[in-house]
Design an enzyme around this catalytic site. Structure first.
Site, PDB file in Angstrom:
ATOM      1  N   SER B 298       0.824  -1.204   0.000  1.00 47.12           N
ATOM      2  CA  SER B 298       0.000   0.000   0.000  1.00 47.12           C
ATOM      3  C   SER B 298       0.859   1.256   0.000  1.00 47.12           C
ATOM      4  O   SER B 298       0.513   2.263  -0.613  1.00 47.12           O
ATOM      5  CB  SER B 298      -0.915   0.016   1.208  1.00 47.12           C
ATOM      6  OG  SER B 298      -1.856  -1.005   1.077  1.00 47.12           O
ATOM      7  N   GLU B 405      -5.426  -3.427  -3.769  1.00 49.31           N
ATOM      8  CA  GLU B 405      -6.216  -4.552  -3.245  1.00 49.31           C
ATOM      9  C   GLU B 405      -7.689  -4.393  -3.568  1.00 49.31           C
ATOM     10  O   GLU B 405      -8.548  -4.724  -2.752  1.00 49.31           O
ATOM     11  CB  GLU B 405      -6.044  -4.657  -1.720  1.00 49.31           C
ATOM     12  CG  GLU B 405      -4.617  -4.887  -1.303  1.00 49.31           C
ATOM     13  CD  GLU B 405      -4.432  -6.189  -0.546  1.00 49.31           C
ATOM     14  OE1 GLU B 405      -5.220  -7.128  -0.763  1.00 49.31           O
ATOM     15  OE2 GLU B 405      -3.502  -6.261   0.259  1.00 49.31           O
TER      16      GLU B 405
END
Lengths: 280, 710
Positions: B298, B405
């Site tokens: 991330s 994601e």
């Protein structure tokens, strides 16, 4: 958007209702559209809000039985015109009915003219009538606001706010931010209620019977508040990121569709009704 | 107390452009007047929602006044964490919503809560005590509200006469009743006061209002101070907010981009989230980044979106241009937090100038949502929401699309759809796509695959070579354990432990919104049995979970546990929701596990061990510092500690990496060996096969298949 009053604490205190943990779960439907294509549905969202505000204002100036009757006729007429089925009305929790009834008994005890002659005594009804007048007005206005919710598609709310508050831009009111926040609040209310309902269910699973004592009850309520706020802050961050990823907040919110002739007609009729409410 | 000092310590640099960045005390007048940041606006709207939710709840509960007093607390949090502009916007938005929810009364309540919140927040920011905060807020918010009330009742005679008459009527009634039981004497002086107060309403009403505001202010302060401390502890620290480079000038050119030895360390963090990353992304093509929880994926996305790395460099020809036409677009994990608009079309055009959205229908067609423009977004499935988010991202014709994601929360069908769209974008529409995932199989459609571990890139290459690393299959050991347990404990002689007999569930029965969720479900679960319930989103499996846990009484039929109705035995069946955070009430793992029961430390330690969390490491950790997978295992440990007869788990493996999946699977197997039945609800056919010996498929609220698993 549905939530259940059995929510966070939802009557978990039992109060001897049902020791096995069963309880009535009145469902509340917030901001849900009753599908339909009546003329009430087709009005501009702002018109419905203006009607509601004007009725509240007019009955605040004159709250006689006659004015409440006119107000109720307007609201009732709109409910019928919008073809709202009876099932849409929320079922009041028992304790609210109880409070109203108890208030009525106390009000009856205060007496005053007019009197009804009963065998043995004269019963003064003035207090009770005052009490009923307030109840009638409160219920009428409440149904009015439900009606706005039942007939307003949620996506029309933020544009209507932008159009109605538009003139305030000149004096520096952040109208577009308010309209954006309205849209976002509408979008997130359902998500929040779902989360809260789940958290409440999780709490029930962990401790089916509520703890005894005010202290433990307060502690739990407080835990739930913290949980709700943690979830809210996280949700706000995620949505803030999503908005940032779309280039930040737009400068101007589109004012949506403009009011039409039907709206003008309704507003004209509203002026007459409001005048009648104040005059009678 | 660290309530308002987001700027201190951990949050400092991260918070520079995202939500909650303002240390309010330091905010200059200039910043007070500037427009709200997206994060601020979002928090204003959501805290207003919370305030309204608490007020509604207050109306529904017998002791609701206490709940309503708490309705000010979210607005106080808003006022402490952000500028008063955010409070103004939030309060007005809340008041608008309140009008539709419960009418004028709640509009006024919301407005008063906003005014009081500003006053109490001032006290908290300046670290005043209870007395000083109360006194000051009585004089500021209290007097403002009092004057507003006075003006209102002065110009609205109907309202005034009716309200005063009510007070008079109720008082006279009580006084008369007291007289009848001979208690009028002590009430005589009160009566004099009431009569005077009602006569001189212009004085008594404002004074009473101000005093009432003071009392609510004191209560609010008492609740808000500890709440804010816990909120700060739970949500403070490093939030990897997105950083826009909008304020910089220059052309937008997100790709090609090259990271040279790039690293990022969140302020105050012990180790870097990203370290020594070398990576190049060219024009067009699909790059997959695969790694477990906490591998730095991330953070990599955020650096590509414009966050300045703390070490190394990012080489681009222009700027990233987050959210700008031709710039960088990002799609995140949680579907319902991606979509901002109330309807599909509104969401698609959100943030664009009116009329700037050209070819909206074509975009919806591209992501397979053609013709659904008028639907409300709250009715979309997770996969549809994610595809809508992609369409909204595409409306800006981005050069680089980052998918963080975005498939993690989706069922296999939704995941396939999203991956197909991403692959088509890369090949047919010449967009550079970077897709982050913990599922190695998703790398198969990519042109380049990158694997990451602990903040470092461990492999770059073509998918077939890389995808072998860290595959999410179960180890042989736990698979054998699972199957063995299932065989041994499948008994038919004893009556079933849990039984559903022609169960039907209708939500909102009798209203216009009535919706059938389950019909005619027959089901039995034996002791120690492992049942898998397969179903897509919206198939009725969540309603089934609520019935199985006894949380919902079936509208039709019977749900029995040990022969008695389930809804009278809440707590005997454990239920783990898909979103674990909703089930965690306390701050730390140890306090969470001991909550709601008097369990000794030994039990807690044992239940943590059973879900594969090392007690020494985890007991004192904060639940908010745990990953989603760890949180889910803590929830499971809490359920195990209660010794339930049956455990129901809703999507227990969503978002878990392979090692976490393995420990949860092993824990469930051990549970079945000890006689507890497990019901795993999933849309994941592959994983589900490892956690049960029987599988039912549910579709449209009905059981469509019931089959043994080998």
């Amino acid at each position: 958007m549905t939530t259940q009053a059995a929510g966070p604490h939802g009557g978990d205190h039992g109060r001897g209702r049902d020791r096995a943990g069963q309880r009535r779960q009145p469902e509340v439907h917030l901001l849900r559209l009753v599908p339909g294509d009546s003329f009430v549905h087709r009005l501009w969202a702002g018109t419905r809000v203006l009607v509601l505000m004007a009725l509240a204002l007019a009955t605040s100036i004159n709250a006689s039985w006659a004015s409440i009757a006119i107000c109720a006729a307007v609201v009732g007429g709109a409910v019928v015109a919008a073809r709202i089925p009876l099932g849409a009305f929320p079922k009041l929790p028992g304790w609210i009915v109880g409070v109203f009834a108890a208030g009525g008994v106390v009000a009856l005890a205060s007496g005053g003219a007019p009197y009804v002659r009963l065998p043995g005594a004269a019963l003064g009804l003035a207090g009770l009538l005052d009490w009923l007048r307030l109840t009638a007005l409160a219920i009428t206005l409440l149904i009015g606001s439900f009606l706005v919710g039942w007939t307003t598609p949620l996506s029309e709310l933020a544009p209507a706010v932008s159009r109605m508050l538009g003139p305030l831009r000149r004096i520096g009111v952040p109208v577009d931010e308010i309209a954006l926040a309205v849209g976002l609040a509408v979008r997130c209310l359902g998500l929040l209620l779902d989360d809260l309902q789940m958290a409440a269910a999780a709490r029930r699973l962990r401790r089916p019977r509520a703890p005894l004592g005010a202290r433990a009850a307060v502690q739990e309520m407080y835990d739930l508040l913290v949980l709700a706020m943690v979830l809210s802050v996280r949700r706000a961050r995620e949505i803030g990121d999503a908005m940032e990823a779309r280039g930040g907040l737009p400068k101007v919110v589109s004012p949506g569709r403009a009011p039409g002739r039907a709206d003008a007609a309704v507003l004209a009729a509203l002026v007459l009704s409001a005048a009648a409410i104040i005059a009678v | 107390m660290l309530v308002n000092r987001r700027g201190e310590g951990q949050g400092k640099a991260t918070a520079a452009a995202g939500a909650g960045e303002r240390s309010v005390g330091a905010a200059s007048t200039d910043r007070q007047r500037s427009a709200l940041a997206p994060g601020e606006l979002a928090e204003a709207a959501i805290m207003a929602d919370l305030a309204i939710g608490l007020q509604v709840l207050g109306w529904l509960l017998p002791f609701g006044a206490a709940v309503q007093a708490m309705a000010t607390v979210p607005l106080v949090a808003l006022a402490v964490r952000h500028r008063s502009r955010a409070v103004l916007v939030g309060t007005l938005a809340g008041a608008t919503l309140a009008m539709l929810v419960a009418g004028i009364t709640m509009v006024i309540q919301t407005a008063m809560a906003g005014a009081l919140a500003l006053a109490v927040a001032t006290g908290i920011r300046r670290r005043w005590g209870l007395v000083r905060t109360t006194v000051v807020s009585t004089f500021t918010a209290g007097s403002t509200i009092a004057i507003a009330t006075l003006v209102t009742i002065a110009v609205l005679p109907g309202l005034r006469k009716l309200s005063l008459a009510q007070v008079m009527v109720i008082w006279r009634g009580l006084y008369g009743m007291a007289g009848r039981v001979g208690a009028a004497g002590p009430m005589e002086p009160v009566n004099t006061w009431v009569v005077v107060a009602l006569r001189d309403w212009w004085l008594s009403i404002p004074v009473a209002t101000a005093l009432a505001v003071g009392v609510v202010g004191a209560l609010t302060w008492m609740v808000a101070v500890p709440t804010l401390a816990r909120l700060e502890a739970a949500t403070g620290g490093s939030w990897p907010a997105l950083h826009s480079d909008r304020h910089r000038t220059g052309a937008i050119a997100p790709v090609p981009v090259k990271l040279v030895d790039a690293g990022f360390r969140y302020p105050g963090a012990a180790r870097a989230a990203l370290e020594g990353v070398n990576l190049a992304i060219e024009q067009a093509g699909l790059t997959a980044v695969v790694g477990g929880n906490g591998s730095g994926k991330s953070t990599l996305v955020r650096v590509l979106a414009g966050l300045q790395p703390t070490s190394g460099t990012v080489e681009r020809e222009g700027r990233a241009g987050l959210g700008e036409p031709g710039g960088t677009a990002v799609v995140f994990q949680r579907p319902e937090s991606q979509v901002i608009g109330v309807t599909v079309t509104e969401d698609l055009g959100w943030g664009l100038a009116p009329g700037a959205l050209g070819g909206g229908d074509a975009l919806l067609d591209l992501v397979g949502l053609g013709g659904l423009g008028d639907l409300e977004t709250s009715t979309l499935s997770g996969g549809q929401l994610q595809r809508l988010a992609i369409a909204a991202a595409l409306s800006r014709r981005p050069g680089l699309l980052l998918s963080d994601e975005s498939t993690a929360m989706l069922d296999p069908a939704g995941r396939r759809d999203v991956m197909t769209v991403l692959a088509r974008l890369a090949t047919e529409h010449r967009v550079s796509v970077l897709h982050v995932s913990h599922l190695p199989e998703e790398a198969a459609v990519a042109s380049t695959a990158v694997t990451m571990e602990e903040g470092r890139v461990t492999g770059v290459g073509y998918p077939p070579e890389v995808a072998v690393v860290g595959t999410g299959q179960l180890g042989d050991r736990s698979r054998a354990a699972v199957l063995g347990a299932g065989e041994r404990l499948r008994r038919t002689a004893v009556p079933p432990l849990l039984e559903l007999r022609s169960v039907g569930v209708v939500h909102a029965a009798g209203t216009p919104w009535s919706r059938r969720a389950l019909a005619d479900v027959d089901l039995s679960v034996d002791r120690g049995e492992g049942l898998v319930v397969l179903g897509r989103n919206g198939s009725g499996k969540s309603s089934l979970a609520w019935v199985l846990a006894g949380l919902r009484k079936p509208t039709e039929g019977m749900a029995l546990l040990g022969g008695a109705p389930l809804h009278r035995q809440v707590g005997r069946v454990g239920l783990a929701f898909q979103q674990p955070r909703l089930q965690l009430f306390r701050d730390t793992v140890v306090s969470e596990l001991s909550w709601g029961r008097s369990s000794d430390r030994a039990t807690i330690v044992r239940s943590l061990e059973r879900v594969g969390l090392e007690p020494a490491t985890y007991l004192d950790r904060r639940v908010d510092a745990l990953s989603g997978g760890e949180q889910r295992r803590v929830v499971l440990a809490g359920i195990l500690a209660r010794n339930p007869a049956v455990v129901v788990l809703d999507e227990p493996f969503a978002g878990l990496d392979s090692s976490a999946t393995e420990s949860v699977t092993a824990a469930l197997a051990a549970l079945r060996r000890s006689g507890t039945a497990t019901v795993v609800i999933s849309h994941e056919e592959a994983t589900a096969a490892d956690v049960g010996c029987r599988r039912i498929t549910i579709d449209g609220g009905r059981v469509t298949r019931d089959e043994p698993l080998e």
